[in-house]
Design a protein around this motif. Structure first.
Motif, PDB file in Angstrom:
ATOM      1  N   CYS A 153      19.282  -6.789  -2.781  1.00 44.92           N
ATOM      2  CA  CYS A 153      18.456  -5.978  -1.861  1.00 44.92           C
ATOM      3  C   CYS A 153      19.321  -5.389  -0.756  1.00 44.92           C
ATOM      4  CB  CYS A 153      17.338  -6.832  -1.265  1.00 44.92           C
ATOM      5  SG  CYS A 153      15.982  -7.146  -2.391  1.00 44.92           S
ATOM      6  N   MET A 154      20.266  -6.175  -0.237  1.00 50.91           N
ATOM      7  CA  MET A 154      21.157  -5.670   0.819  1.00 50.91           C
ATOM      8  C   MET A 154      22.002  -4.507   0.297  1.00 50.91           C
ATOM      9  SD  MET A 154      20.403  -7.285   3.507  1.00 50.91           S
ATOM     10  CE  MET A 154      18.727  -7.551   2.950  1.00 50.91           C
ATOM     11  N   VAL A 155      22.503  -4.648  -0.920  1.00 49.64           N
ATOM     12  CA  VAL A 155      23.288  -3.553  -1.522  1.00 49.64           C
ATOM     13  C   VAL A 155      22.420  -2.309  -1.670  1.00 49.64           C
ATOM     14  CG1 VAL A 155      24.543  -2.826  -3.588  1.00 49.64           C
ATOM     15  CG2 VAL A 155      24.810  -5.160  -2.755  1.00 49.64           C
ATOM     16  N   THR A 156      21.165  -2.513  -2.093  1.00 52.31           N
ATOM     17  CA  THR A 156      20.271  -1.369  -2.289  1.00 52.31           C
ATOM     18  C   THR A 156      19.942  -0.696  -0.949  1.00 52.31           C
ATOM     19  OG1 THR A 156      19.314  -2.584  -4.142  1.00 52.31           O
ATOM     20  CG2 THR A 156      18.135  -0.641  -3.408  1.00 52.31           C
ATOM     21  N   PHE A 157      19.749  -1.498   0.101  1.00 54.88           N
ATOM     22  CA  PHE A 157      19.519  -0.899   1.429  1.00 54.88           C
ATOM     23  C   PHE A 157      20.708  -0.026   1.831  1.00 54.88           C
ATOM     24  CE2 PHE A 157      16.281  -4.262   2.494  1.00 54.88           C
ATOM     25  CZ  PHE A 157      15.250  -3.369   2.671  1.00 54.88           C
ATOM     26  N   PHE A 158      21.905  -0.542   1.570  1.00 60.53           N
ATOM     27  CA  PHE A 158      23.106   0.238   1.911  1.00 60.53           C
ATOM     28  C   PHE A 158      23.129   1.541   1.110  1.00 60.53           C
ATOM     29  CE2 PHE A 158      27.712   1.133   1.195  1.00 60.53           C
ATOM     30  CZ  PHE A 158      28.015   1.489   2.497  1.00 60.53           C
ATOM     31  N   ALA A 159      22.769   1.450  -0.180  1.00 64.15           N
ATOM     32  CA  ALA A 159      22.750   2.651  -1.023  1.00 64.15           C
ATOM     33  C   ALA A 159      21.716   3.655  -0.508  1.00 64.15           C
ATOM     34  CB  ALA A 159      22.426   2.260  -2.465  1.00 64.15           C
ATOM     35  N   ILE A 160      20.544   3.153  -0.095  1.00 66.76           N
ATOM     36  CA  ILE A 160      19.509   4.054   0.439  1.00 66.76           C
ATOM     37  C   ILE A 160      19.990   4.685   1.744  1.00 66.76           C
ATOM     38  CG2 ILE A 160      17.166   4.160   1.383  1.00 66.76           C
ATOM     39  CD1 ILE A 160      16.418   1.898  -0.580  1.00 66.76           C
ATOM     40  N   PHE A 161      20.688   3.865   2.552  1.00 65.46           N
ATOM     41  CA  PHE A 161      21.212   4.385   3.821  1.00 65.46           C
ATOM     42  C   PHE A 161      22.193   5.531   3.568  1.00 65.46           C
ATOM     43  CE2 PHE A 161      24.218   4.325   7.397  1.00 65.46           C
ATOM     44  CZ  PHE A 161      23.321   4.535   8.435  1.00 65.46           C
ATOM     45  N   LEU A 162      22.991   5.403   2.502  1.00 62.84           N
ATOM     46  CA  LEU A 162      23.941   6.471   2.172  1.00 62.84           C
ATOM     47  C   LEU A 162      23.214   7.764   1.845  1.00 62.84           C
ATOM     48  CD1 LEU A 162      26.531   4.619  -0.136  1.00 62.84           C
ATOM     49  CD2 LEU A 162      26.816   5.257   2.264  1.00 62.84           C
ATOM     50  N   GLY A 163      22.086   7.660   1.150  1.00 62.61           N
ATOM     51  CA  GLY A 163      21.393   8.863   0.692  1.00 62.61           C
ATOM     52  C   GLY A 163      20.270   9.324   1.606  1.00 62.61           C
ATOM     53  N   PHE A 164      19.524   8.378   2.164  1.00 60.86           N
ATOM     54  CA  PHE A 164      18.337   8.724   2.961  1.00 60.86           C
ATOM     55  C   PHE A 164      18.296   7.869   4.225  1.00 60.86           C
ATOM     56  CE2 PHE A 164      17.317  10.025  -1.333  1.00 60.86           C
ATOM     57  CZ  PHE A 164      16.661  11.226  -1.171  1.00 60.86           C
ATOM     58  N   GLY A 165      19.354   7.914   5.023  1.00 58.18           N
ATOM     59  CA  GLY A 165      19.472   7.091   6.220  1.00 58.18           C
ATOM     60  C   GLY A 165      18.371   7.346   7.231  1.00 58.18           C
ATOM     61  N   SER A 166      18.018   8.616   7.441  1.00 56.61           N
ATOM     62  CA  SER A 166      17.018   8.931   8.464  1.00 56.61           C
ATOM     63  C   SER A 166      15.639   8.388   8.053  1.00 56.61           C
ATOM     64  CB  SER A 166      16.945  10.437   8.703  1.00 56.61           C
ATOM     65  OG  SER A 166      16.721  11.107   7.489  1.00 56.61           O
ATOM     66  N   GLN A 167      15.297   8.489   6.744  1.00 60.48           N
ATOM     67  CA  GLN A 167      14.008   7.947   6.294  1.00 60.48           C
ATOM     68  C   GLN A 167      13.966   6.430   6.443  1.00 60.48           C
ATOM     69  OE1 GLN A 167      15.499  10.439   4.723  1.00 60.48           O
ATOM     70  NE2 GLN A 167      14.068  11.743   3.609  1.00 60.48           N
ATOM     71  N   LEU A 168      15.118   5.785   6.181  1.00 53.71           N
ATOM     72  CA  LEU A 168      15.190   4.329   6.306  1.00 53.71           C
ATOM     73  C   LEU A 168      14.925   3.902   7.749  1.00 53.71           C
ATOM     74  CD1 LEU A 168      15.860   1.561   5.037  1.00 53.71           C
ATOM     75  CD2 LEU A 168      18.259   1.996   5.535  1.00 53.71           C
TER      76      LEU A 168
ATOM     77  N   ILE B 212       9.071   9.601  -3.392  1.00 48.51           N
ATOM     78  CA  ILE B 212       9.802   8.572  -4.128  1.00 48.51           C
ATOM     79  C   ILE B 212      10.579   7.676  -3.164  1.00 48.51           C
ATOM     80  CG2 ILE B 212      11.801   8.232  -5.642  1.00 48.51           C
ATOM     81  CD1 ILE B 212      10.828  10.574  -7.304  1.00 48.51           C
ATOM     82  N   THR B 213      11.223   8.289  -2.170  1.00 45.72           N
ATOM     83  CA  THR B 213      12.042   7.507  -1.240  1.00 45.72           C
ATOM     84  C   THR B 213      11.187   6.530  -0.443  1.00 45.72           C
ATOM     85  OG1 THR B 213      13.574   9.355  -1.070  1.00 45.72           O
ATOM     86  CG2 THR B 213      13.729   7.677   0.636  1.00 45.72           C
ATOM     87  N   PHE B 214      10.014   6.968   0.024  1.00 47.82           N
ATOM     88  CA  PHE B 214       9.138   6.064   0.772  1.00 47.82           C
ATOM     89  C   PHE B 214       8.664   4.917  -0.123  1.00 47.82           C
ATOM     90  CE2 PHE B 214       8.368   9.602   3.882  1.00 47.82           C
ATOM     91  CZ  PHE B 214       8.911   8.923   4.949  1.00 47.82           C
ATOM     92  N   SER B 215       8.425   5.242  -1.391  1.00 40.93           N
ATOM     93  CA  SER B 215       7.979   4.203  -2.314  1.00 40.93           C
ATOM     94  C   SER B 215       9.087   3.172  -2.548  1.00 40.93           C
ATOM     95  CB  SER B 215       7.567   4.858  -3.644  1.00 40.93           C
ATOM     96  OG  SER B 215       7.141   3.880  -4.548  1.00 40.93           O
ATOM     97  N   ILE B 216      10.303   3.655  -2.790  1.00 40.48           N
ATOM     98  CA  ILE B 216      11.429   2.747  -3.041  1.00 40.48           C
ATOM     99  C   ILE B 216      11.702   1.871  -1.817  1.00 40.48           C
ATOM    100  CG2 ILE B 216      13.935   2.660  -3.404  1.00 40.48           C
ATOM    101  CD1 ILE B 216      13.683   5.071  -5.212  1.00 40.48           C
ATOM    102  N   LEU B 217      11.698   2.497  -0.635  1.00 39.36           N
ATOM    103  CA  LEU B 217      11.980   1.746   0.592  1.00 39.36           C
ATOM    104  C   LEU B 217      10.979   0.614   0.798  1.00 39.36           C
ATOM    105  CD1 LEU B 217      12.940   4.353   3.305  1.00 39.36           C
ATOM    106  CD2 LEU B 217      14.160   2.255   2.766  1.00 39.36           C
ATOM    107  N   SER B 218       9.709   0.923   0.611  1.00 43.23           N
ATOM    108  CA  SER B 218       8.690  -0.111   0.792  1.00 43.23           C
ATOM    109  C   SER B 218       8.846  -1.201  -0.255  1.00 43.23           C
ATOM    110  CB  SER B 218       7.291   0.506   0.694  1.00 43.23           C
ATOM    111  OG  SER B 218       7.111   1.447   1.718  1.00 43.23           O
TER     112      SER B 218
ATOM    113  N   VAL C  11       0.839  -1.201   0.000  1.00 44.87           N
ATOM    114  CA  VAL C  11       0.000   0.000   0.000  1.00 44.87           C
ATOM    115  C   VAL C  11       0.875   1.253   0.000  1.00 44.87           C
ATOM    116  CG1 VAL C  11      -1.709   1.311   1.301  1.00 44.87           C
ATOM    117  CG2 VAL C  11      -1.954  -1.153   1.093  1.00 44.87           C
ATOM    118  N   PHE C  12       1.921   1.260   0.809  1.00 46.08           N
ATOM    119  CA  PHE C  12       2.825   2.418   0.855  1.00 46.08           C
ATOM    120  C   PHE C  12       3.541   2.607  -0.480  1.00 46.08           C
ATOM    121  CE2 PHE C  12       2.308   2.963   5.331  1.00 46.08           C
ATOM    122  CZ  PHE C  12       2.699   4.262   5.560  1.00 46.08           C
ATOM    123  N   ALA C  13       4.089   1.498  -1.006  1.00 46.41           N
ATOM    124  CA  ALA C  13       4.859   1.610  -2.244  1.00 46.41           C
ATOM    125  C   ALA C  13       3.989   2.175  -3.364  1.00 46.41           C
ATOM    126  CB  ALA C  13       5.420   0.242  -2.644  1.00 46.41           C
TER     127      ALA C  13
END
Lengths: 53, 468
Positions: free
Chosen positions: B415-430, B365-371, B109-111
């Motif tokens: 997926c683990m690599v992508t989580f790390f990439a998201i953490f680099l850019g949007f750590g607080s949202q993650l 976009i970030t919330f969508s990608i994270l979900s 639903v979030f994505a």
């Protein structure tokens, strides 16, 4: 022209939102809750695609 | 009063029950999946060039393509067996358990809702950018996009996905036309890849830039897994879903390669990485007014198709939660005439509008990608459990994906690599989203689950899983 298009967009949004609210009210007052929420997961497969291995 | 008497419909009625209409074919499944995703070629993927350069954008195009090919294969196998609205939610419920299923439904639903919001903002901003009129804001266009598409979804799934098929095809053909209009077989006439991507600037931030680019590389294919939401409305789930999903994935791999090649050959990576309209800009840079107009229209159509598919998918996930009483059963109502989950569509409508008016594009976009990535991580675990509990030959599968467990392992690692990439850019949202899902899981476990009819929720006529 663009400002006119913007007003048209607002108008369409209001009309369609109002229509959906009206239809929602009409449906909810016409049909019973038991009928409206009677859908069941999996019954399609059970009826039309008999599960055999 | 029975549904059968009042609706005049001839299919999908079982006694007095009102069910979703089973009217879709493989082309609709393709339109749903590709329609949701294709907007990512028109904006989104190019931000990966900002993170790591033009070559990084190409590397992630192929590696993330591998991630999504794994997603498509795994999804096709499981959903050809668990053919129910809710897609991955229904899969999680039968294979992992209720708490996982509840979380997966929220991921969905979030994505999709956040992607719908992003699409509407993009469409509004594109029109405002084109108009260049003083005082013109994007709000009216956002409202019209969300409300008109919600109305279309309310009125029926067949027309919704017929429309999606047409506008997705037009947007896709525009990319093909652009590709062949710039003489892709010759360099120097229009395209200047040799000058724009050199050994000196291909990877300006090195390999860490490639890792960081994963975050936006997701946009090449984000949402293809949404095909499974149509499972309860396709005429032949075991055939249509794998066929439509895999065809969609092949379509997108071709579109992604063409898009990168044309854009990287027309724009320096510094500009490519920050523009919101890479394909529209590419159309402008060819010097052809016709191509410029075509890519402008195609950008709007791609955003519309994506938002349309997202409304369809988010509503079905929400509807499924209501049907199993994970949420109030009020949400599980089906419209007796149009056979759509109309209350779920209407409930999510103001939420999408509110986010579209107050959130900015990057946050949505970030919330969508994270979900989405949380959901893909689940899928890699899900298929391992599925094959272990019900090995090949124990239940009927419409499609069996090859090389198991390699796709699941590849998917999990990427997926683990992508989580790390998201953490680099949007750590607080993650971190914020992780905390949100943890708290909502506590609410479900300690409060909501007592309302669930535990025996009713497992509907697949399968044998007992191995080991139980």
């Amino acid at each position: 022209m663009w400002m006119g298009l913007s007003y048209v967009c607002w108008g369409i949004s209001v009309v369609l939102a109002a229509w959906m609210l009206y239809d929602w009210f009409k449906v909810d007052t016409t049909y019973s809750e038991a009928v409206l929420t009677s859908s069941r997961e999996g019954e399609l497969e059970a009826v039309s695609e008999k599960h055999r291995i | 009063m029975t549904a059968a008497v009042d609706t005049g419909q001839t299919t999908t009625i079982h006694g007095d029950r009102v069910s979703l209409l089973r009217v879709l074919g493989p082309a609709h499944v393709w339109a749903l999946g590709v329609g949701i995703v294709l907007v990512g070629e028109f904006t989104g993927w190019n931000f990966s060039a900002d993170k790591g350069g033009a070559l990084a954008a190409l590397i992630v195009c192929w590696i993330v393509g591998l991630l999504y090919t794994s997603v498509a294969m795994i999804d096709s196998e499981v959903t050809s067996t668990v053919a129910a609205a809710g897609g991955q939610y229904a899969q999680a419920k039968h294979i992992v358990g209720p708490l996982m299923a509840f979380n997966v439904a929220l991921f969905l639903v979030f994505a999709y809702t956040m992607l719908e919001v992003s699409d509407a903002i993009l469409l509004g901003d594109t029109i405002v950018a084109k108009a260049g009129a003083e005082g013109l804001t994007h709000n009216s266009f956002i409202a019209a996009t969300i409300v008109v598409l919600a109305w279309l979804n309310y009125r029926g799934v067949l027309m919704t996905l017929n429309v999606n098929f047409v506008i997705t095809a037009i947007a896709y053909i525009s990319i093909v036309i652009l590709f062949f209009s710039v003489s892709p077989w010759t360099q120097g006439a229009v395209l200047k890849l040799n000058e724009l991507v050199t050994p000196g600037n291909a990877l300006p931030y090195g390999w860490i830039g490639v890792i960081a680019a994963f975050q936006f590389g997701i946009w090449y294919y984000l949402g293809i897994e949404g095909t499974t939401q149509a499972a309860e409305e396709v005429r032949s789930p075991a055939r249509s879903l794998p066929y439509g999903t895999m065809a969609g994935m092949i379509t997108l791999l071709i579109a992604a390669a063409m898009t990168w090649y044309v854009c990287a050959s027309l724009m320096p990576w510094e500009y490519l990485g920050i523009t919101y309209y890479p394909l529209w800009d590419a159309g402008k840079l060819t010097g052809s007014p016709l191509l410029e107009e075509l890519l402008f229209v195609a950008t709007l159509l791609a955003a519309l198709a994506s938002a349309n598919g997202c409304i369809n998918d988010a509503a079905r996930a929400w509807f499924s939660l209501g049907r199993d009483r994970y949420l109030p059963s009020w949400f599980s109502a089906v419209h007796p005439r149009y056979r759509t989950p109309y209350r779920s569509i209407l409930f999510l409508l103001p939420i999408a509008l509110a986010f579209a008016f107050i959130a900015d594009l990057n946050q949505a976009i970030t919330f969508s990608i994270l979900s989405g990535v949380l959901q893909y991580t689940f899928m890699s675990i899900n298929i391992m459990m599925f094959r272990r509990k019900w090995p090949l030959g124990t239940i009927r599968r419409g499609y069996t994906h090859p090389f198991h467990p390699l796709p699941a392992i590849v998917l999990f690692c990427l997926c683990m690599v992508t989580f790390f990439a998201i953490f680099l850019g949007f750590g607080s949202q993650l971190i914020a989203m992780t905390v949100f899902y943890f708290l909502i899981s506590l609410w479900f476990h300690f409060y909501r689950y007592k309302f669930v009819r535990r025996g009713d929720q497992f509907s697949m006529p399968w044998p007992k899983p191995q080991g139980y």
